[in-house]
Write a protein that holds these residues in place. Structure first.
Motif, PDB file in Angstrom:
ATOM      1  N   ASP A  75       0.876  -1.182   0.050  1.00 14.82           N
ATOM      2  CA  ASP A  75       0.023   0.038   0.162  1.00 14.82           C
ATOM      3  C   ASP A  75       0.819   1.154  -0.095  1.00 14.82           C
ATOM      4  N   GLY A  76       2.112   1.164  -0.095  1.00 12.81           N
ATOM      5  CA  GLY A  76       2.929   2.178  -0.303  1.00 12.81           C
ATOM      6  C   GLY A  76       3.915   2.458   0.883  1.00 12.81           C
ATOM      7  N   ARG A  77       3.340   1.713   1.991  1.00 13.17           N
ATOM      8  CA  ARG A  77       3.979   1.670   3.447  1.00 13.17           C
ATOM      9  C   ARG A  77       4.283   0.321   4.058  1.00 13.17           C
ATOM     10  N   THR A  78       3.676  -0.633   3.651  1.00 10.79           N
ATOM     11  CA  THR A  78       3.583  -1.949   4.073  1.00 10.79           C
ATOM     12  C   THR A  78       3.559  -3.118   3.334  1.00 10.79           C
ATOM     13  N   VAL A  79       4.250  -4.110   3.177  1.00 10.03           N
ATOM     14  CA  VAL A  79       4.070  -5.265   2.374  1.00 10.03           C
ATOM     15  C   VAL A  79       3.598  -6.464   3.255  1.00 10.03           C
ATOM     16  N   ASN A  80       2.689  -6.974   2.738  1.00  5.16           N
ATOM     17  CA  ASN A  80       1.824  -8.062   3.399  1.00  5.16           C
ATOM     18  C   ASN A  80       1.952  -9.320   2.515  1.00  5.16           C
ATOM     19  N   PHE A  81       2.425 -10.412   2.827  1.00  6.88           N
ATOM     20  CA  PHE A  81       2.349 -11.759   2.528  1.00  6.88           C
ATOM     21  C   PHE A  81       1.227 -12.540   3.219  1.00  6.88           C
ATOM     22  N   ARG A  82       0.421 -12.944   2.503  1.00  8.70           N
ATOM     23  CA  ARG A  82      -0.701 -13.851   3.069  1.00  8.70           C
ATOM     24  C   ARG A  82      -0.663 -15.322   2.359  1.00  8.70           C
ATOM     25  N   TRP A  83      -0.211 -16.464   3.073  1.00 10.08           N
ATOM     26  CA  TRP A  83       0.016 -17.643   2.448  1.00 10.08           C
ATOM     27  C   TRP A  83      -1.152 -18.391   2.081  1.00 10.08           C
ATOM     28  N   PHE A  84      -1.054 -19.174   1.080  1.00 13.64           N
ATOM     29  CA  PHE A  84      -2.120 -20.190   0.556  1.00 13.64           C
ATOM     30  C   PHE A  84      -1.994 -21.456   0.861  1.00 13.64           C
ATOM     31  N   TRP A  85      -3.060 -22.106   1.412  1.00 12.12           N
ATOM     32  CA  TRP A  85      -3.034 -23.367   1.910  1.00 12.12           C
ATOM     33  C   TRP A  85      -2.363 -24.219   0.927  1.00 12.12           C
ATOM     34  N   THR A  86      -2.791 -24.122  -0.351  1.00 16.85           N
ATOM     35  CA  THR A  86      -2.150 -25.098  -1.163  1.00 16.85           C
ATOM     36  C   THR A  86      -0.672 -25.138  -1.768  1.00 16.85           C
ATOM     37  N   GLY A  87      -0.207 -24.017  -1.560  1.00 17.33           N
ATOM     38  CA  GLY A  87       1.064 -23.551  -1.866  1.00 17.33           C
ATOM     39  C   GLY A  87       2.287 -23.287  -0.860  1.00 17.33           C
ATOM     40  N   ALA A  88       1.798 -22.671   0.238  1.00 16.43           N
ATOM     41  CA  ALA A  88       2.781 -22.525   1.256  1.00 16.43           C
ATOM     42  C   ALA A  88       3.564 -23.734   1.870  1.00 16.43           C
ATOM     43  N   SER A  89       4.835 -23.621   2.216  1.00 19.90           N
ATOM     44  CA  SER A  89       5.425 -24.803   2.895  1.00 19.90           C
ATOM     45  C   SER A  89       4.943 -24.391   4.625  1.00 19.90           C
ATOM     46  N   SER A  90       5.452 -25.669   5.028  1.00 15.07           N
ATOM     47  CA  SER A  90       5.039 -25.875   6.279  1.00 15.07           C
ATOM     48  C   SER A  90       5.771 -24.616   7.242  1.00 15.07           C
ATOM     49  N   ALA A  91       7.065 -24.483   6.793  1.00 17.92           N
ATOM     50  CA  ALA A  91       7.819 -23.378   7.560  1.00 17.92           C
ATOM     51  C   ALA A  91       7.143 -22.067   7.519  1.00 17.92           C
ATOM     52  N   LYS A  92       6.497 -21.779   6.344  1.00 16.11           N
ATOM     53  CA  LYS A  92       5.548 -20.505   6.162  1.00 16.11           C
ATOM     54  C   LYS A  92       4.452 -20.729   7.011  1.00 16.11           C
ATOM     55  N   TRP A  93       3.806 -21.555   7.066  1.00 14.18           N
ATOM     56  CA  TRP A  93       2.797 -21.710   7.700  1.00 14.18           C
ATOM     57  C   TRP A  93       3.058 -21.761   9.474  1.00 14.18           C
ATOM     58  N   LYS A  94       3.983 -22.126   9.668  1.00 16.64           N
ATOM     59  CA  LYS A  94       4.373 -22.206  11.168  1.00 16.64           C
ATOM     60  C   LYS A  94       4.599 -20.561  11.435  1.00 16.64           C
ATOM     61  N   ALA A  95       5.408 -19.833  10.596  1.00 13.76           N
ATOM     62  CA  ALA A  95       5.647 -18.407  10.673  1.00 13.76           C
ATOM     63  C   ALA A  95       4.269 -17.518  10.755  1.00 13.76           C
ATOM     64  N   GLY A  96       3.267 -17.921   9.978  1.00 18.21           N
ATOM     65  CA  GLY A  96       2.140 -17.207   9.810  1.00 18.21           C
ATOM     66  C   GLY A  96       2.153 -16.000   8.829  1.00 18.21           C
ATOM     67  N   ASP A  97       1.154 -15.541   8.360  1.00 20.88           N
ATOM     68  CA  ASP A  97       1.152 -14.410   7.602  1.00 20.88           C
ATOM     69  C   ASP A  97       2.210 -13.083   8.166  1.00 20.88           C
ATOM     70  N   GLN A  98       2.686 -12.554   7.092  1.00 21.39           N
ATOM     71  CA  GLN A  98       3.761 -11.633   7.230  1.00 21.39           C
ATOM     72  C   GLN A  98       3.450 -10.173   6.934  1.00 21.39           C
ATOM     73  N   SER A  99       4.019  -9.384   7.653  1.00 27.48           N
ATOM     74  CA  SER A  99       3.611  -7.691   7.290  1.00 27.48           C
ATOM     75  C   SER A  99       4.998  -7.270   7.650  1.00 27.48           C
ATOM     76  N   PHE A 100       5.515  -6.298   6.730  1.00 25.17           N
ATOM     77  CA  PHE A 100       6.881  -5.685   6.726  1.00 25.17           C
ATOM     78  C   PHE A 100       6.630  -4.156   6.475  1.00 25.17           C
ATOM     79  N   SER A 101       6.869  -3.309   7.505  1.00 23.43           N
ATOM     80  CA  SER A 101       6.886  -1.983   7.120  1.00 23.43           C
ATOM     81  C   SER A 101       8.297  -1.679   6.272  1.00 23.43           C
ATOM     82  N   VAL A 102       8.063  -0.716   5.439  1.00 19.44           N
ATOM     83  CA  VAL A 102       9.391  -0.259   4.612  1.00 19.44           C
ATOM     84  C   VAL A 102      10.427   0.128   5.394  1.00 19.44           C
TER      85      VAL A 102
END
Length: 283
Positions: free
Chosen positions: A143-170
């Protein structure tokens, strides 16, 4: 230029020559590369241009190209030399019978160029947000300030599911790493400040999304990467913003999926308990 507003039209684009810049307008159409259509138009200040070339192209064409200075364009910095020649936004392909006219404009441009070497800041505007694209393992939004990653059930690895959805401020980021899906398996990795060199593969790294085979095509993922990179370069580190409260139904579904991973042996008892507690805390 001799006359402000002169226009040179070629295949897929038209260049309008101004006293201080070149305005590139990309055509829309089935034959126009999708990256050009996504960019729409770009204004390239003369101070962002290092040189101009005119060469013979394929099948009775000539190619007029401006060479951007290193560091002047976030799109080219993010691409890091991975774009195919046909996808280069700084090439104007013309019929060979327009070679004399193209040479005239090339000479006119050369007389106006005064800068060379790397630029100390971006001079070409990045793609405008908000931006989003679907990768293989998740959806990326910016959105210009924050990058968000929302994982898909069918594609994300177990490592990403363990970590959960991610949000990064620039303000937390130091840059981006984009790998074209047209070269090899692609990914977009966010480089975090003080995190050191990435160690995990992109499919195991919660700071990356992977794409290819129809997911995260160049015309979606590259402008996204360029916009994030430009925002990172103009930001300063900021405190993390608390994540908003999540939808209870979404949390319940994610706990259910986490339980499936636990039953399948992909998540340990301890990891299951910790992650379940984290998800419940978001309610």
């Amino acid at each position: 230029m001799s006359r402000m507003g002169d226009v040179l039209a070629g295949f897929h684009a038209a260049w309008e020559f101004e006293s201080d810049s070149v305005l590139i307008r990309y055509e829309r159409g089935i034959r126009t590369p999708k990256l050009f259509q996504a960019l729409g138009e770009r204004r390239v200040p003369l101070e962002a241009i290092a040189g101009v070339t005119l060469t013979r192209g394929k099948r009775g064409t000539v190619v007029l190209r401006v060479e951007p200075r290193p560091g002047a364009d976030p799109l080219m910095e993010a691409a890091a030399g991975q774009l195919k020649e046909s996808g280069d936004p700084y090439r104007l392909v013309l019929p060979a019978d327009r070679e004399v006219l193209a040479e005239y404009y090339a000479d006119e441009l050369r007389t106006l160029l005064t800068e060379s070497g790397p630029a100390d800041r971006f001079l070409v505007d990045p793609p405008e947000g908000p931006l989003s694209f679907k990768a293989y393992d998740g959806k990326a939004t910016f959105d210009g300030r924050t990058v968000n990653f929302r994982w898909f059930w069918t594609g994300a690895s177990s490592a990403k599911w363990k970590a959960g959805d991610q949000s990064f401020s620039v303000g937390e980021l130091n840059g981006v790493e984009w790998r074209s899906p047209e070269v090899f398996e692609g990914h977009l990795r966010l480089l975090q400040r003080d995190a050191g060199a990435p160690g995990a593969q992109a499919d195991q790294d919660p700071a990356a999304v992977v794409f290819g085979l129809g997911y995260g095509p160049v015309h979606e993922s590259l402008p996204f990467a360029a916009a994030v990179l430009a925002a990172v370069r103009t930001s300063s580190p900021v405190a993390a913003v608390p994540a908003p409260r999540r939808d209870p139904a979404d949390i319940a579904e994610r706990i259910r999926h986490l339980g499936e991973l636990h039953q399948a042996g992909l998540v340990t008892d301890e990891e299951f308990s910790v992650k379940k507690a984290e998800l419940l805390a978001e309610l």
